[in-house]
Scaffold this motif. Structure first.
Motif, PDB file in Angstrom:
ATOM      1  N   VAL A 146      40.276  45.392  39.640  1.00 29.18           N
ATOM      2  CA  VAL A 146      39.845  46.488  38.611  1.00 29.18           C
ATOM      3  C   VAL A 146      38.715  45.907  37.969  1.00 29.18           C
ATOM      4  O   VAL A 146      37.474  46.419  37.541  1.00 29.18           O
ATOM      5  CB  VAL A 146      40.966  47.068  37.744  1.00 29.18           C
ATOM      6  N   ARG A 200      34.873  47.083  37.425  1.00 28.25           N
ATOM      7  CA  ARG A 200      34.404  47.339  35.967  1.00 28.25           C
ATOM      8  C   ARG A 200      32.863  46.500  35.723  1.00 28.25           C
ATOM      9  O   ARG A 200      32.083  46.951  35.244  1.00 28.25           O
ATOM     10  CB  ARG A 200      35.287  47.191  35.056  1.00 28.25           C
ATOM     11  N   HIS A 246      41.316  53.699  40.354  1.00 25.30           N
ATOM     12  CA  HIS A 246      40.755  52.580  39.285  1.00 25.30           C
ATOM     13  C   HIS A 246      39.394  52.074  39.934  1.00 25.30           C
ATOM     14  O   HIS A 246      39.099  50.892  39.495  1.00 25.30           O
ATOM     15  CB  HIS A 246      41.750  51.613  38.466  1.00 25.30           C
ATOM     16  N   THR A 294      48.681  51.646  35.529  1.00 29.82           N
ATOM     17  CA  THR A 294      47.238  51.455  35.365  1.00 29.82           C
ATOM     18  C   THR A 294      47.102  50.273  34.926  1.00 29.82           C
ATOM     19  O   THR A 294      47.401  49.799  33.756  1.00 29.82           O
ATOM     20  CB  THR A 294      46.768  52.438  34.090  1.00 29.82           C
ATOM     21  N   ALA A 312      42.028  47.733  33.115  1.00 27.96           N
ATOM     22  CA  ALA A 312      41.399  48.925  33.274  1.00 27.96           C
ATOM     23  C   ALA A 312      41.156  49.530  31.863  1.00 27.96           C
ATOM     24  O   ALA A 312      40.411  50.544  31.479  1.00 27.96           O
ATOM     25  CB  ALA A 312      42.115  50.082  33.944  1.00 27.96           C
TER      26      ALA A 312
END
Length: 356
Positions: free
Chosen positions: A134, A138, A179, A330, A334
């Motif tokens: 994740v 990002r 995600h 999650t 994230a």
């Protein structure tokens, strides 16, 4: 004069349809039978919805035929085409003996493959794998995550997605997404809570399928969450895939490092470069007073990295937020906060170092 089938059809050609044509020209008449003045046939509407509106037409056709010379009795049924039967989805089985291949391969479109391993279970390797995937996403990277821990797949829960991937032809597998990460896990293919009881060849076959038959698409990096230890899955991945390198996760205490060294030796034996080490559960920060506690010792992984001449990619504390985020589907990376920042720093280092 005896009534004939043609007499019946000629009469029905005079029964018009509201949207044009008649019962005969629209080819709606089926199974006409004439027997000693008794006539029966079926009006088959194109759709169930149209059949629901055609009862007046059925009644008119029945009356019209009953009034023909030579007809003693008329019976008319109204039916409709149902929706076309959907073909059964192609059968896709995961597992089985691996297929022969000439040498190490890499999925089309995947630039790098990073194996994330550990010498033993319980050091948080899968948590690191999901959060690192994740965090890399990002950073703007195109990331895939393959859960190769076939006996204990945990990525479906940690990434918050659990449904069976589609297979348009029974061979290729369409991965799932969450995600910003492209995902594949044996857990998607099995009923939750059902044990995988396979011998080594089936493990190797499953890994080969999840690498080669999944439509990974264009990826900058594919992270492979390995099972703990130094077994068949690790051997298959290192010898049958074009690995960029491996990352080893360990906690600081001596017991964990003993097994981590075995993982490091395995990668060296299989000529897979170790790109760095990650120290997980490096400390605990008390949420009430802010004091730090080295529950599992201190500096063990850093010392091992220094001894090997490979970088310590990061040191991650143990905290409640990470556990809650993983259980909730999650990953903590994230969101925002100290743990997300810690994973972001590791991801940034991998990108800058050309490893991801």
């Amino acid at each position: 004069m005896a009534i004939t089938k043609q007499n019946v059809m000629d009469a029905l050609a005079r029964v018009g349809m509201p949207d044009g044509g008649d019962l005969v020209s629209r080819d709606l008449i089926r199974a006409v039978q004439v027997n000693d003045g008794a006539v029966q046939f079926v009006i088959e509407a194109p759709t169930p919805e149209m059949a629901a509106r055609m009862e007046p037409i059925r009644a008119a056709a029945e009356q019209l035929v009953r009034d023909l010379d030579g007809v003693a009795e008329a019976r008319v049924a109204l039916t409709a085409h149902g929706p076309a039967a959907k073909p059964a989805p192609p059968s896709l089985k995961i597992g089985g003996h691996p297929k022969p291949q000439e040498g190490p391969t890499k999925p089309s479109g995947v630039q790098r493959i990073l194996a994330i391993g550990s010498g033993k279970g319980g050091v948080g390797k899968s948590t690191v794998s999901s959060n690192l995937a994740v965090a890399l996403a990002r950073q703007g990277r195109k990331v895939g995550l393959l859960d190769a821990d076939i006996y204990g797949p945990s990525q479906p829960r940690m990434m918050g997605v659990n449904k069976r991937p589609a297979s348009p032809d029974g061979k290729t597998i369409i991965p799932l997404h969450a995600h910003g990460v492209t995902l594949m896990s044996i857990g998607f293919m099995m009923e939750e809570g059902k044990a995988v009881v396979w011998r080594g060849p089936m493990l190797m076959g499953a890994l080969q399928q999840m690498l080669g038959q999944v439509e990974w698409g264009e990826l900058d990096v594919l992270l492979v969450d390995l099972p703990p230890g130094t077994g068949d899955v690790q051997l298959t991945l290192c010898t049958k895939s074009e690995l960029t390198g491996a990352i080893v996760v360990s906690t600081p205490q001596d017991v964990a490092l003993i097994d981590a060294r075995k993982a490091l030796d395995m990668f060296a034996t299989l000529k897979t470069p170790v790109l760095g080490l990650i120290e997980n559960m490096s400390m605990f920060v008390c949420p009430d007073c802010g004091s730090q506690h080295e529950i599992f010792g201190q500096g063990g992984v850093a010392a091992e990295a220094d001894k090997m001449g490979v970088p310590l990619l990061g040191a991650l504390p143990i905290d409640l937020e990470t556990r809650l985020a993983g259980d909730g589907g999650t990953p903590v990376a994230a969101g925002e906060g100290p743990m997300a920042d810690a994973y972001a720093r590791i991801a940034e280092g991998l990108v800058k170092g050309g490893m991801a």
